[in-house]
Design an enzyme around this catalytic site. Sequence first.
Site, short mmCIF file in Angstrom:
data_model
loop_
_atom_site.label_atom_id
_atom_site.label_comp_id
_atom_site.label_asym_id
_atom_site.label_seq_id
_atom_site.Cartn_x
_atom_site.Cartn_y
_atom_site.Cartn_z
N ASP A 149 -23.88 -71.99 22.27
CA ASP A 149 -24.04 -73.53 21.62
C ASP A 149 -24.46 -74.34 22.77
OD1 ASP A 149 -23.49 -75.68 20.13
OD2 ASP A 149 -22.49 -74.47 18.70
N TYR A 171 -23.45 -78.24 29.12
CA TYR A 171 -24.02 -79.43 30.04
C TYR A 171 -24.04 -78.52 31.44
CZ TYR A 171 -23.72 -82.93 33.60
OH TYR A 171 -23.65 -83.63 34.61
N GLY A 228 -24.67 -67.77 28.99
CA GLY A 228 -25.31 -67.71 27.63
C GLY A 228 -26.61 -67.07 28.31
N CYS A 246 -19.99 -75.37 24.10
CA CYS A 246 -19.92 -74.32 23.49
C CYS A 246 -19.62 -74.44 21.71
CB CYS A 246 -19.22 -73.15 23.85
SG CYS A 246 -19.31 -72.98 25.71
#
Lengths: 397, 230
Positions: free
Chosen positions: B83, B86, B149, B178
């Site tokens: 998701d 930053y 990720g 996330c």
Amino acid sequence: MAVSVELPKLGLQAPPALLAEWYLPDGVTVHRGEALCRIETNNVAVEVEAEGDGVLRHRLEAGRERPAGDILGVILASGERMPELPPVGELPIPTATANHGPSEDEWQASVRAMRYWPPDATEPAGDDPEPPPAEPENAEPAKAFELVPFPRKAAPAEPSNWDVAPGDAADFASALLRPETPGPLPRDDTAVRDEPEMDAAEHSHSELGAAPETPDAVQAALSMRVTVDLVETHKLRAQLGREWRDADLSPTNADVVVRAVGRAAIEFGGDGSVALRTFDGEQARAVMLRDAGLVPFRQAVLELRKNEPGPIDAACIVSLFEDVDEAEPPLEPGSSFALAIGGERSAVRWDGERAGPGAELTLTLRCDPALVEPFEAARFLARVRELVEAPYALLVA
Amino acid sequence: MTTDDRTIRVYDLGATSYGDVHRLQRRLQAQRREGAGFDSLLLTEHRPVITLGRSHPEPDLRVPLQTIKNYGIELHQTERGGDITYHGPGQLVAYGIVDLKGWNLGVIDYVDGLEETVIGVLADWGLRAEHREGARGVWVGGRKIASLGLNVRRWVTMHGIALNVDPDMSHFDLINPCGMPDVEMTSLSAEMNKQVPMADVSESFVFHFGRVFSCRTEMVDMSEKRDANG
């Protein structure tokens, strides 16, 4: 020989994975190496490629978790004869709402048992002793797998998402060591900049025309970006906002881009039809404009404000992503181009002598290189940027 | 598998914009998919940016979007799993472009290995970090210190793992990291209550990457390349 599209095994103890998205619709022609779908598990996105050429048929819908090895779809070879395939009724497509027919496990077993793709050499014989389940009485043949004729003509397959040219060699020196500045750089007005995704598109406008076409360049999906200076666009918008005050109408960046796309499309021999797609949360709304480049600008803006979505068959679909700077626009089969308008952001503007406040946005163009010459696409995008940056030419109907 | 079979070139890119390195990764992955190029590990610190996973195109923010813009933080959609997250200065981001077939590794093994690498790094500073069931990343005492990720195509990876060394932690307050509204983020400096040099963390990361994956790491001297390109 048909080829299966399987959910890959991601590890020794691979958990179930989500079939997140089919990149290509059911029934399109695909080629070996094209990304067909994406599966996701535990923050990992895996793109599943076609293992052969042929027509893609979906077996499972996106949005479902499946174990490794599950067959997500099938690629049927060109000219493959139907008699070799099992009866239609034995292969219902499992759906989230289906409450009849065999369970998915049974369905999976039946598909494996039919083996109309090469059996896995590593799979022990007799792995699936169960016979294919009989068709349930209340099965609906209409929902079953109809293998011929395919409803689509040889539609242009959507290029694999996020793809770049396979031969696009990484040159660290040039890729990394570009001068770093706080904002847009002074540049040649004709150059497509900000790293289009293919080598050919990184050259200037004139160089593009002379660049040799290579098989690698046309096999890959084409995706390229330019950053557009909005200073003149803002002036135009402010001026028109004052002129159209009677109608409480004011053009947006998207209106200007749609106009520019329509105008550029006509210049490049197209029909100038453009659709504007906007997103409101999960909801997408699309408005079609037939003569986006030619009707009076005010009329075009009014048309785009109408809330009467109709059929979308534009040569170019423009998607507005206000919240994202760089977005990959979805390319609909049948459309030559898809363009994404990123969100407006502030920028440092360089006028040749000094820096000042400015605004910019990023345009991302995707197209099917099977339909559009990459060089033409780059020139098209450069022309759109040129029109948006000097938008007064767009006022002429 | 011996170290002779696995070699990775390590590029310490310094401070970069997200878009530049993103494009570079895509090229490297495409090249590696075609059997060319090298397995590469890119280490960098990004200028402030919020990135979105492929399945989460709508940013999960705790503040209005305009606030993000006012901070001068970019927003990018990516093709990785996971998701929103930053990246910013003070965070070590490691992107591996690795042909997993060549390394005889499964995707999950590689992900576990990335987390194990960060756990090794944190152990060098005396921190006990751990995996967490059902939530990728690396955790210290229930706080998340590293996010992960990946994108994999034809068994070649891109994207990777981001370790908070000493970033501006207030930027994490702008998002639901996330997609988890309750997650508490932390950093190496916050846990140690002192500043930690990024160069030391990078060096430790490369060492532990080599250790975990039993691979030889070849540092590429980027200063020479800069000189060569004037």
